[in-house]
Design a protein around this motif. Structure first.
Motif, PDB file in Angstrom:
ATOM      1  N   GLU A  26       0.861  -1.181   0.000  1.00 18.26           N
ATOM      2  CA  GLU A  26       0.000   0.000   0.000  1.00 18.26           C
ATOM      3  C   GLU A  26       0.900   1.235   0.000  1.00 18.26           C
ATOM      4  O   GLU A  26       1.727   1.406   0.898  1.00 18.26           O
ATOM      5  N   VAL A  27       0.743   2.088  -1.038  1.00 12.27           N
ATOM      6  CA  VAL A  27       1.698   3.166  -1.276  1.00 12.27           C
ATOM      7  C   VAL A  27       0.973   4.480  -1.575  1.00 12.27           C
ATOM      8  O   VAL A  27      -0.016   4.504  -2.301  1.00 12.27           O
ATOM      9  N   LEU A  28       1.514   5.570  -1.039  1.00 14.07           N
ATOM     10  CA  LEU A  28       1.121   6.921  -1.431  1.00 14.07           C
ATOM     11  C   LEU A  28       2.355   7.542  -2.076  1.00 14.07           C
ATOM     12  O   LEU A  28       3.366   7.760  -1.411  1.00 14.07           O
ATOM     13  N   ASP A  29       2.304   7.779  -3.385  1.00 12.23           N
ATOM     14  CA  ASP A  29       3.438   8.282  -4.166  1.00 12.23           C
ATOM     15  C   ASP A  29       2.980   9.587  -4.814  1.00 12.23           C
ATOM     16  O   ASP A  29       2.140   9.574  -5.712  1.00 12.23           O
ATOM     17  N   GLU A  30       3.514  10.715  -4.341  1.00 11.71           N
ATOM     18  CA  GLU A  30       3.068  12.027  -4.823  1.00 11.71           C
ATOM     19  C   GLU A  30       4.257  12.923  -5.119  1.00 11.71           C
ATOM     20  O   GLU A  30       5.368  12.685  -4.647  1.00 11.71           O
ATOM     21  N   GLY A  31       3.998  13.979  -5.867  1.00 14.74           N
ATOM     22  CA  GLY A  31       5.018  14.970  -6.168  1.00 14.74           C
ATOM     23  C   GLY A  31       5.952  14.520  -7.275  1.00 14.74           C
ATOM     24  O   GLY A  31       5.745  13.499  -7.921  1.00 14.74           O
ATOM     25  N   SER A  32       6.985  15.322  -7.487  1.00 10.84           N
ATOM     26  CA  SER A  32       7.985  14.992  -8.504  1.00 10.84           C
ATOM     27  C   SER A  32       9.325  15.550  -8.046  1.00 10.84           C
ATOM     28  O   SER A  32       9.402  16.359  -7.131  1.00 10.84           O
ATOM     29  N   GLY A  33      10.372  15.105  -8.712  1.00 11.54           N
ATOM     30  CA  GLY A  33      11.709  15.536  -8.343  1.00 11.54           C
ATOM     31  C   GLY A  33      12.447  14.438  -7.614  1.00 11.54           C
ATOM     32  O   GLY A  33      12.126  13.257  -7.738  1.00 11.54           O
ATOM     33  N   GLU A  34      13.440  14.828  -6.830  1.00 12.49           N
ATOM     34  CA  GLU A  34      14.215  13.860  -6.066  1.00 12.49           C
ATOM     35  C   GLU A  34      13.288  13.136  -5.088  1.00 12.49           C
ATOM     36  O   GLU A  34      12.477  13.766  -4.422  1.00 12.49           O
ATOM     37  N   PRO A  35      13.420  11.813  -4.986  1.00  9.34           N
ATOM     38  CA  PRO A  35      12.519  11.070  -4.102  1.00  9.34           C
ATOM     39  C   PRO A  35      12.946  11.110  -2.639  1.00  9.34           C
ATOM     40  O   PRO A  35      14.127  11.119  -2.320  1.00  9.34           O
ATOM     41  N   ILE A  36      11.946  11.139  -1.774  1.00  9.76           N
ATOM     42  CA  ILE A  36      12.127  10.941  -0.340  1.00  9.76           C
ATOM     43  C   ILE A  36      11.187   9.802   0.039  1.00  9.76           C
ATOM     44  O   ILE A  36       9.987   9.871  -0.221  1.00  9.76           O
ATOM     45  N   VAL A  37      11.740   8.749   0.636  1.00  9.36           N
ATOM     46  CA  VAL A  37      10.934   7.608   1.051  1.00  9.36           C
ATOM     47  C   VAL A  37      10.746   7.679   2.555  1.00  9.36           C
ATOM     48  O   VAL A  37      11.709   7.806   3.306  1.00  9.36           O
ATOM     49  N   PHE A  38       9.493   7.578   2.977  1.00  9.83           N
ATOM     50  CA  PHE A  38       9.147   7.563   4.393  1.00  9.83           C
ATOM     51  C   PHE A  38       8.845   6.118   4.763  1.00  9.83           C
ATOM     52  O   PHE A  38       7.858   5.550   4.310  1.00  9.83           O
ATOM     53  N   ILE A  39       9.724   5.525   5.557  1.00 16.14           N
ATOM     54  CA  ILE A  39       9.571   4.127   5.950  1.00 16.14           C
ATOM     55  C   ILE A  39       8.972   4.093   7.343  1.00 16.14           C
ATOM     56  O   ILE A  39       9.505   4.686   8.282  1.00 16.14           O
ATOM     57  N   GLN A  40       7.897   3.370   7.466  1.00 19.32           N
ATOM     58  CA  GLN A  40       7.148   3.332   8.716  1.00 19.32           C
ATOM     59  C   GLN A  40       7.956   2.777   9.868  1.00 19.32           C
ATOM     60  O   GLN A  40       8.926   2.050   9.686  1.00 19.32           O
ATOM     61  N   THR A  41       7.509   3.135  11.036  1.00 21.54           N
ATOM     62  CA  THR A  41       8.037   2.532  12.255  1.00 21.54           C
ATOM     63  C   THR A  41       7.292   1.213  12.459  1.00 21.54           C
ATOM     64  O   THR A  41       6.581   0.755  11.576  1.00 21.54           O
ATOM     65  N   ALA A  42       7.407   0.638  13.624  1.00 19.15           N
ATOM     66  CA  ALA A  42       6.666  -0.590  13.917  1.00 19.15           C
ATOM     67  C   ALA A  42       5.167  -0.320  14.071  1.00 19.15           C
ATOM     68  O   ALA A  42       4.388  -1.241  14.161  1.00 19.15           O
ATOM     69  N   LEU A  43       4.791   0.939  14.088  1.00 24.21           N
ATOM     70  CA  LEU A  43       3.379   1.285  14.234  1.00 24.21           C
ATOM     71  C   LEU A  43       2.697   1.319  12.873  1.00 24.21           C
ATOM     72  O   LEU A  43       2.136   0.348  12.434  1.00 24.21           O
ATOM     73  N   THR A  44       2.779   2.432  12.189  1.00 26.54           N
ATOM     74  CA  THR A  44       2.116   2.581  10.896  1.00 26.54           C
ATOM     75  C   THR A  44       2.755   3.719  10.124  1.00 26.54           C
ATOM     76  O   THR A  44       3.396   4.595  10.711  1.00 26.54           O
ATOM     77  N   ALA A  45       2.567   3.725   8.817  1.00 24.52           N
ATOM     78  CA  ALA A  45       3.091   4.807   7.987  1.00 24.52           C
ATOM     79  C   ALA A  45       2.221   6.057   8.085  1.00 24.52           C
ATOM     80  O   ALA A  45       2.635   7.143   7.697  1.00 24.52           O
ATOM     81  N   ASP A  46       1.020   5.916   8.624  1.00 22.43           N
ATOM     82  CA  ASP A  46       0.071   7.026   8.647  1.00 22.43           C
ATOM     83  C   ASP A  46       0.597   8.254   9.384  1.00 22.43           C
ATOM     84  O   ASP A  46       0.257   9.379   9.024  1.00 22.43           O
ATOM     85  N   GLU A  47       1.432   8.061  10.403  1.00 23.79           N
ATOM     86  CA  GLU A  47       1.941   9.222  11.138  1.00 23.79           C
ATOM     87  C   GLU A  47       2.893  10.055  10.281  1.00 23.79           C
ATOM     88  O   GLU A  47       3.231  11.183  10.635  1.00 23.79           O
ATOM     89  N   LEU A  48       3.325   9.522   9.141  1.00 28.29           N
ATOM     90  CA  LEU A  48       4.252  10.238   8.258  1.00 28.29           C
ATOM     91  C   LEU A  48       3.548  11.064   7.186  1.00 28.29           C
ATOM     92  O   LEU A  48       4.190  11.850   6.495  1.00 28.29           O
ATOM     93  N   PHE A  49       2.233  10.906   7.027  1.00 34.03           N
ATOM     94  CA  PHE A  49       1.505  11.654   6.001  1.00 34.03           C
ATOM     95  C   PHE A  49       1.671  13.165   6.120  1.00 34.03           C
ATOM     96  O   PHE A  49       1.912  13.834   5.112  1.00 34.03           O
ATOM     97  N   PRO A  50       1.555  13.763   7.314  1.00 34.44           N
ATOM     98  CA  PRO A  50       1.687  15.227   7.401  1.00 34.44           C
ATOM     99  C   PRO A  50       3.063  15.735   6.946  1.00 34.44           C
ATOM    100  O   PRO A  50       3.162  16.778   6.313  1.00 34.44           O
ATOM    101  N   VAL A  51       4.116  14.994   7.250  1.00 36.88           N
ATOM    102  CA  VAL A  51       5.460  15.407   6.829  1.00 36.88           C
ATOM    103  C   VAL A  51       5.584  15.304   5.307  1.00 36.88           C
ATOM    104  O   VAL A  51       6.065  16.225   4.651  1.00 36.88           O
ATOM    105  N   ALA A  52       5.127  14.192   4.748  1.00 38.98           N
ATOM    106  CA  ALA A  52       5.183  14.004   3.295  1.00 38.98           C
ATOM    107  C   ALA A  52       4.373  15.086   2.589  1.00 38.98           C
ATOM    108  O   ALA A  52       4.787  15.604   1.543  1.00 38.98           O
ATOM    109  N   ASP A  53       3.232  15.437   3.151  1.00 37.93           N
ATOM    110  CA  ASP A  53       2.372  16.458   2.556  1.00 37.93           C
ATOM    111  C   ASP A  53       3.084  17.809   2.462  1.00 37.93           C
ATOM    112  O   ASP A  53       2.917  18.551   1.498  1.00 37.93           O
TER     113      ASP A  53
END
Length: 94
Positions: A26-53
């Motif tokens: 399950e992936v949210l892939d947005e934007g363009s340019g140099e990639p930044i990958v947000f790898i989840q902790t043992a909890l969930t990737a959802d806490e990373l959405f605000p930073v990626a946004d």
């Protein structure tokens, strides 16, 4: 690489299900340019959405649920860092 099937995950943004070998991630892939990958902790990737946004206007941001988390394919057997790294590499090539 495989097929993409868009879906809504709870209150978070719509995520795609991307085939990586025999697994679906399950992936949210947005934007363009140099990639930044947000790898989840043992909890969930959802806490990373605000930073990626905040960064998607300047970078390609990739937030995903590793195997066994969220709606990604459950992992068969023990997980490994090498399997997680291979999945991440494949997502970067997508």
């Amino acid at each position: 690489m495989g097929s993409r099937a868009s879906k809504q995950l709870g209150q978070g943004p719509a995520m795609d299900l991307i085939r990586v070998g025999a697994a679906g991630l399950e992936v949210l892939d947005e934007g363009s340019g140099e990639p930044i990958v947000f790898i989840q902790t043992a909890l969930t990737a959802d806490e990373l959405f605000p930073v990626a946004d905040q960064l998607r206007d300047r970078f390609r941001t990739i937030v995903y649920h590793r195997r066994g988390y969220g709606n990604s394919t459950p992992i068969a057997g023990p997980g490994s860092i090498s399997l997680d790294a291979a999945d991440c590499s494949t997502l970067l090539e997508a």
